[in-house]
Every structure is written in C-alpha cells, then in structure tokens.
Write a protein that holds these residues in place. Structure first.
Motif, PDB file in Angstrom:
ATOM      1  N   ILE A  46       0.839  -1.199   0.000  1.00  0.00           N
ATOM      2  CA  ILE A  46       0.000   0.000   0.000  1.00  0.00           C
ATOM      3  C   ILE A  46       0.880   1.257   0.000  1.00  0.00           C
ATOM      4  O   ILE A  46       0.595   2.233  -0.705  1.00  0.00           O
ATOM      5  N   GLU A  47       1.965   1.238   0.774  1.00  0.00           N
ATOM      6  CA  GLU A  47       2.877   2.380   0.768  1.00  0.00           C
ATOM      7  C   GLU A  47       3.436   2.620  -0.634  1.00  0.00           C
ATOM      8  O   GLU A  47       3.511   3.760  -1.103  1.00  0.00           O
ATOM      9  N   ALA A  48       3.816   1.527  -1.305  1.00  0.00           N
ATOM     10  CA  ALA A  48       4.361   1.648  -2.658  1.00  0.00           C
ATOM     11  C   ALA A  48       3.300   2.128  -3.639  1.00  0.00           C
ATOM     12  O   ALA A  48       3.569   2.968  -4.508  1.00  0.00           O
ATOM     13  N   LYS A  49       2.076   1.619  -3.502  1.00  0.00           N
ATOM     14  CA  LYS A  49       0.993   1.958  -4.425  1.00  0.00           C
ATOM     15  C   LYS A  49       0.665   3.444  -4.379  1.00  0.00           C
ATOM     16  O   LYS A  49       0.473   4.083  -5.431  1.00  0.00           O
ATOM     17  N   TYR A  50       0.585   4.026  -3.169  1.00  0.00           N
ATOM     18  CA  TYR A  50       0.159   5.416  -3.022  1.00  0.00           C
ATOM     19  C   TYR A  50       1.327   6.387  -2.810  1.00  0.00           C
ATOM     20  O   TYR A  50       1.094   7.595  -2.708  1.00  0.00           O
ATOM     21  N   GLY A  51       2.559   5.868  -2.741  1.00  0.00           N
ATOM     22  CA  GLY A  51       3.707   6.728  -2.532  1.00  0.00           C
ATOM     23  C   GLY A  51       3.674   7.426  -1.191  1.00  0.00           C
ATOM     24  O   GLY A  51       3.970   8.625  -1.085  1.00  0.00           O
ATOM     25  N   ILE A  52       3.296   6.696  -0.137  1.00  0.00           N
ATOM     26  CA  ILE A  52       3.155   7.257   1.201  1.00  0.00           C
ATOM     27  C   ILE A  52       4.007   6.462   2.184  1.00  0.00           C
ATOM     28  O   ILE A  52       4.526   5.387   1.848  1.00  0.00           O
ATOM     29  N   THR A  53       4.147   6.975   3.397  1.00  0.00           N
ATOM     30  CA  THR A  53       4.885   6.284   4.447  1.00  0.00           C
ATOM     31  C   THR A  53       4.057   6.293   5.721  1.00  0.00           C
ATOM     32  O   THR A  53       3.692   7.368   6.224  1.00  0.00           O
ATOM     33  N   PHE A  54       3.738   5.117   6.226  1.00  0.00           N
ATOM     34  CA  PHE A  54       3.029   5.008   7.503  1.00  0.00           C
ATOM     35  C   PHE A  54       4.045   5.091   8.637  1.00  0.00           C
ATOM     36  O   PHE A  54       5.081   4.425   8.600  1.00  0.00           O
ATOM     37  N   MET A  55       3.740   5.875   9.648  1.00  0.00           N
ATOM     38  CA  MET A  55       4.564   5.935  10.840  1.00  0.00           C
ATOM     39  C   MET A  55       4.386   4.640  11.650  1.00  0.00           C
ATOM     40  O   MET A  55       3.419   3.906  11.459  1.00  0.00           O
ATOM     41  N   PRO A  56       5.325   4.324  12.573  1.00  0.00           N
ATOM     42  CA  PRO A  56       5.266   3.041  13.286  1.00  0.00           C
ATOM     43  C   PRO A  56       3.921   2.757  13.953  1.00  0.00           C
ATOM     44  O   PRO A  56       3.411   1.636  13.882  1.00  0.00           O
ATOM     45  N   GLU A  57       3.329   3.766  14.622  1.00  0.00           N
ATOM     46  CA  GLU A  57       2.051   3.518  15.303  1.00  0.00           C
ATOM     47  C   GLU A  57       0.919   3.298  14.307  1.00  0.00           C
ATOM     48  O   GLU A  57      -0.028   2.549  14.581  1.00  0.00           O
ATOM     49  N   HIS A  58       1.021   3.918  13.114  1.00  0.00           N
ATOM     50  CA  HIS A  58       0.005   3.702  12.086  1.00  0.00           C
ATOM     51  C   HIS A  58       0.132   2.303  11.513  1.00  0.00           C
ATOM     52  O   HIS A  58      -0.871   1.622  11.271  1.00  0.00           O
ATOM     53  N   ARG A  59       1.361   1.835  11.303  1.00  0.00           N
ATOM     54  CA  ARG A  59       1.573   0.465  10.834  1.00  0.00           C
ATOM     55  C   ARG A  59       1.012  -0.539  11.841  1.00  0.00           C
ATOM     56  O   ARG A  59       0.369  -1.533  11.461  1.00  0.00           O
ATOM     57  N   ALA A  60       1.258  -0.291  13.120  1.00  0.00           N
ATOM     58  CA  ALA A  60       0.741  -1.212  14.144  1.00  0.00           C
ATOM     59  C   ALA A  60      -0.784  -1.215  14.147  1.00  0.00           C
ATOM     60  O   ALA A  60      -1.415  -2.267  14.286  1.00  0.00           O
ATOM     61  N   PHE A  61      -1.383  -0.029  13.976  1.00  0.00           N
ATOM     62  CA  PHE A  61      -2.843   0.065  13.888  1.00  0.00           C
ATOM     63  C   PHE A  61      -3.363  -0.751  12.712  1.00  0.00           C
ATOM     64  O   PHE A  61      -4.333  -1.519  12.839  1.00  0.00           O
ATOM     65  N   LEU A  62      -2.724  -0.615  11.548  1.00  0.00           N
ATOM     66  CA  LEU A  62      -3.170  -1.335  10.357  1.00  0.00           C
ATOM     67  C   LEU A  62      -2.970  -2.846  10.515  1.00  0.00           C
ATOM     68  O   LEU A  62      -3.783  -3.645  10.035  1.00  0.00           O
ATOM     69  N   HIS A  63      -1.910  -3.243  11.176  1.00  0.00           N
ATOM     70  CA  HIS A  63      -1.619  -4.671  11.351  1.00  0.00           C
ATOM     71  C   HIS A  63      -2.606  -5.334  12.308  1.00  0.00           C
ATOM     72  O   HIS A  63      -3.093  -6.440  12.051  1.00  0.00           O
ATOM     73  N   ILE A  64      -2.950  -4.647  13.394  1.00  0.00           N
ATOM     74  CA  ILE A  64      -3.801  -5.247  14.424  1.00  0.00           C
ATOM     75  C   ILE A  64      -5.280  -4.954  14.186  1.00  0.00           C
ATOM     76  O   ILE A  64      -6.137  -5.819  14.397  1.00  0.00           O
ATOM     77  N   LEU A  65      -5.606  -3.745  13.724  1.00  0.00           N
ATOM     78  CA  LEU A  65      -7.004  -3.330  13.587  1.00  0.00           C
ATOM     79  C   LEU A  65      -7.361  -3.085  12.117  1.00  0.00           C
ATOM     80  O   LEU A  65      -8.045  -3.866  11.507  1.00  0.00           O
ATOM     81  N   HIS A  66      -6.959  -1.976  11.553  1.00  0.00           N
ATOM     82  CA  HIS A  66      -7.178  -1.599  10.155  1.00  0.00           C
ATOM     83  C   HIS A  66      -8.618  -1.197   9.874  1.00  0.00           C
ATOM     84  O   HIS A  66      -8.955  -0.046   9.744  1.00  0.00           O
ATOM     85  N   THR A  67      -9.527  -2.168   9.775  1.00  0.00           N
ATOM     86  CA  THR A  67     -10.936  -1.887   9.496  1.00  0.00           C
ATOM     87  C   THR A  67     -11.765  -3.063   9.987  1.00  0.00           C
ATOM     88  O   THR A  67     -11.212  -4.035  10.509  1.00  0.00           O
ATOM     89  N   ILE A  68     -13.079  -2.987   9.832  1.00  0.00           N
ATOM     90  CA  ILE A  68     -13.915  -4.104  10.265  1.00  0.00           C
ATOM     91  C   ILE A  68     -14.610  -4.741   9.069  1.00  0.00           C
ATOM     92  O   ILE A  68     -14.562  -4.217   7.958  1.00  0.00           O
ATOM     93  N   ASP A  69     -15.240  -5.869   9.298  1.00  0.00           N
ATOM     94  CA  ASP A  69     -15.742  -6.710   8.208  1.00  0.00           C
ATOM     95  C   ASP A  69     -17.133  -6.323   7.718  1.00  0.00           C
ATOM     96  O   ASP A  69     -17.825  -7.140   7.123  1.00  0.00           O
ATOM     97  N   ARG A  70     -17.547  -5.083   7.950  1.00  0.00           N
ATOM     98  CA  ARG A  70     -18.803  -4.588   7.396  1.00  0.00           C
ATOM     99  C   ARG A  70     -18.787  -3.064   7.407  1.00  0.00           C
ATOM    100  O   ARG A  70     -17.917  -2.455   8.019  1.00  0.00           O
ATOM    101  N   LYS A  71     -19.745  -2.473   6.702  1.00  0.00           N
ATOM    102  CA  LYS A  71     -19.859  -1.028   6.629  1.00  0.00           C
ATOM    103  C   LYS A  71     -20.668  -0.503   7.815  1.00  0.00           C
ATOM    104  O   LYS A  71     -21.584  -1.173   8.312  1.00  0.00           O
ATOM    105  N   GLU A  72     -20.317   0.705   8.248  1.00  0.00           N
ATOM    106  CA  GLU A  72     -21.100   1.398   9.265  1.00  0.00           C
ATOM    107  C   GLU A  72     -22.355   1.970   8.617  1.00  0.00           C
ATOM    108  O   GLU A  72     -22.301   2.545   7.532  1.00  0.00           O
ATOM    109  N   VAL A  73     -23.494   1.800   9.261  1.00  0.00           N
ATOM    110  CA  VAL A  73     -24.763   2.304   8.739  1.00  0.00           C
ATOM    111  C   VAL A  73     -25.171   3.535   9.546  1.00  0.00           C
ATOM    112  O   VAL A  73     -25.245   3.492  10.778  1.00  0.00           O
TER     113      VAL A  73
END
Length: 303
Positions: free
Chosen positions: A62-89
């Motif tokens: 994803i970093e390569a695709k968008y040309g961005i850099t996630f900071m360490p705490e953001h990487r940890a967030f994406l690794h452990i949480l990221h998103t959930i398996d349905r949309k918010e209504v």
C-alpha cells in the motif's frame, strides 16, 4: 461482595490496539436485546463485527501503491485493527423520511481505493477552496495577499508541501505522518476549519469510538427525565491528564492554520478569543488582513 476491578487503558501502542480489539469485539458481541444494564447497547449494524488486520507485506504494498509512508504507530494500527468486516450504517432525516448511508468504519486500504484517493487530496482541495476567494482565508506567515488565484495557489502549494503529511483514517480524520515530531496528532480537516481530534493515535481512538469501546455510562438526569452519556472514570482521567499537557504543544505549519479559526484554540488548551463563557461560540477568524472584515465561518458541503 467483590470490588469491581478498575479499567486499565494501556499506553503502549501494541498493547493498546489489542485492548481496543478485544474490548470492541466484546461490545459488538452484545445484541440490542441483551441485558446490558451498565452501558449502551451495540448498534444493530455492528453486531458480531470483527477487525480485519493487514499483513506487513500488504502494508508495504500500500505504501508503494500510493507513494506514502506510515509511521510506526500507524503500521501497528493497520496490522492489528485496520478496518472491520462490514460497513457502518448511518441514518439521517430528510423531508420527514429516514434516509440511510453506509461508509467504512475505518478506511479499508485494500478495497476503498476511490475513497482513499479522494481523501488523500481532500486537505489540499478543501483548504484551498477557503483560501482562493478574494476575501478568503489568508495566514499571516504568507505575507501580502496577491490578487490572482494562481499566485495564491503557488504560495499555498509551497506551504502545503512543507507541512507534515496527512493520511486518512476515516471520514475527514487524518493522522499526521512525519518522523521526528514530538507529537503526531489526528486532525479533523473540514476545509480551513481544522482542529486536533487527538494528540496521538491512542487519544484519538479513545475519543472517536468511545461508544464502541463501551466507555460511556448512561447517567439519569432528574430534571430532564432522560439519560445522558458520561465518560467512565478511567477515561476521564486519561483525557484530564492529556489536557494538562496541552499548553506549549506545537505542530509545524498546521498550528497556524488550526489557530486561524477560534474553533481550533481549544486544541492547544487555549481560550478562544471573544469567548464569553457560553457553550456555543461562533467560529470566527483570529487573524484578519487589513483589507477585510472579520466574518463568521460559513460551512460548505464538500463533495
């Protein structure tokens, strides 16, 4: 009788994200009809929801695709949480009828390409919409305001390129992504009306998903004869401690913009100019070039 164990909110990011995962998924496991006498019931759309973490390889791609850099705490967030398996209504009223719309609880970097591309451009585009008019927003550090829109954009683009980068989390919330900063806060960006929504990712999540973390307590108001949500004591202590650390905080470039409107002053523990103690204050500019008058902020509907 057993004494109720105090709620512990971890400070270490990894521990905190796993705590968020466990606590939210426990809350989402409660049905609306369950006997939940202490807190609020889980919304129907979230019942049974689970977090979907990303692998390190996916984060790298994803970093390569968008040309961005996630900071360490953001990487940890994406690794452990990221998103959930349905949309918010979400629901809203329009012409007497209830309308619904769906959105990602947090952006899914593996699927929400259109939304993410749009939000990566959101801060630049929406802030410049406020800057470009002849009587629009103009920061003191930018010097004399030029007449042409092209020159205004040149000055603004140079400022924006130097400012710490912003990466979208959900809606118009963005995490500052730059190494070497004392604080990497989450900003709520709605054009030039930009505020700090949490001085770090931990404080932001505690603020953004308080209800899903089951950190509200319903308290009955005898006068109004209804329940109001109040923070649990442990969360109030966290926010009170964070508030004590606000004076003297800084964030390069963004601080001047945040303080441009009176709505941003509380982000730094400051009393907004013109505050007369009322609960609701008009959002007013705190720096006005000599050639214009101070006018209250008018919100636009950004697409």
């Amino acid at each position: 009788m057993h004494k109720k164990q105090a709620l512990l909110i971890p400070e270490d990011y990894n521990d905190f994200f796993y705590w968020v995962k466990e606590r939210t998924e426990a809350f989402w496991s409660k049905s609306k009809s369950s006997n939940n006498t202490e807190g609020y019931p889980c919304p129907e759309w979230a019942e049974g929801a689970k977090w979907i973490g990303m692998t390190n390889e996916q984060i790298d791609s994803i970093e390569a695709k968008y040309g961005i850099t996630f900071m360490p705490e953001h990487r940890a967030f994406l690794h452990i949480l990221h998103t959930i398996d349905r949309k918010e209504v979400n629901e809203y009223e329009e012409e007497g009828e209830t309308q619904t719309y769906q959105r990602s609880f947090f952006y899914n970097w593996l699927e929400d390409e259109d939304e993410i591309v749009s939000k990566l451009d959101w801060p630049y585009g929406t802030i410049f919409e406020d800057v470009s008019p002849s009587q629009g927003v103009w920061l003191k550090s930018w010097g004399a305001r030029p007449a042409s829109v092209e020159e205004k954009e040149r000055i603004f683009a140079d400022w924006y390129a130097k400012a710490p980068k912003l990466l979208p989390l959900t809606s118009h919330r963005f995490l500052v992504s730059q190494a070497g900063l004392a604080d990497r806060p989450v900003l709520s960006v709605y054009g030039s009306d930009t505020i700090i929504y949490g001085w770090d990712l931990r404080l932001y999540l505690l603020n953004e998903i308080t209800d899903h973390l089951d950190l509200y307590m319903p308290v009955f108001d005898e006068e109004d004869q209804c329940y109001y949500p109040e923070y649990r004591d442990e969360l109030r202590e966290v926010f009170d401690l964070a508030g004590q650390k606000l004076p003297g905080k800084d964030i390069p470039y963004w601080k001047e913009l945040i303080l441009y409107w009176s709505s941003g002053w509380s982000s730094f523990g400051l009393k907004p100019p013109g505050d007369n103690g009322e609960m609701v204050q008009p959002i007013m500019p705190t720096y006005v070039p000599e050639e214009q008058e101070a006018t209250q902020k008018t919100f636009r509907t950004f697409g």
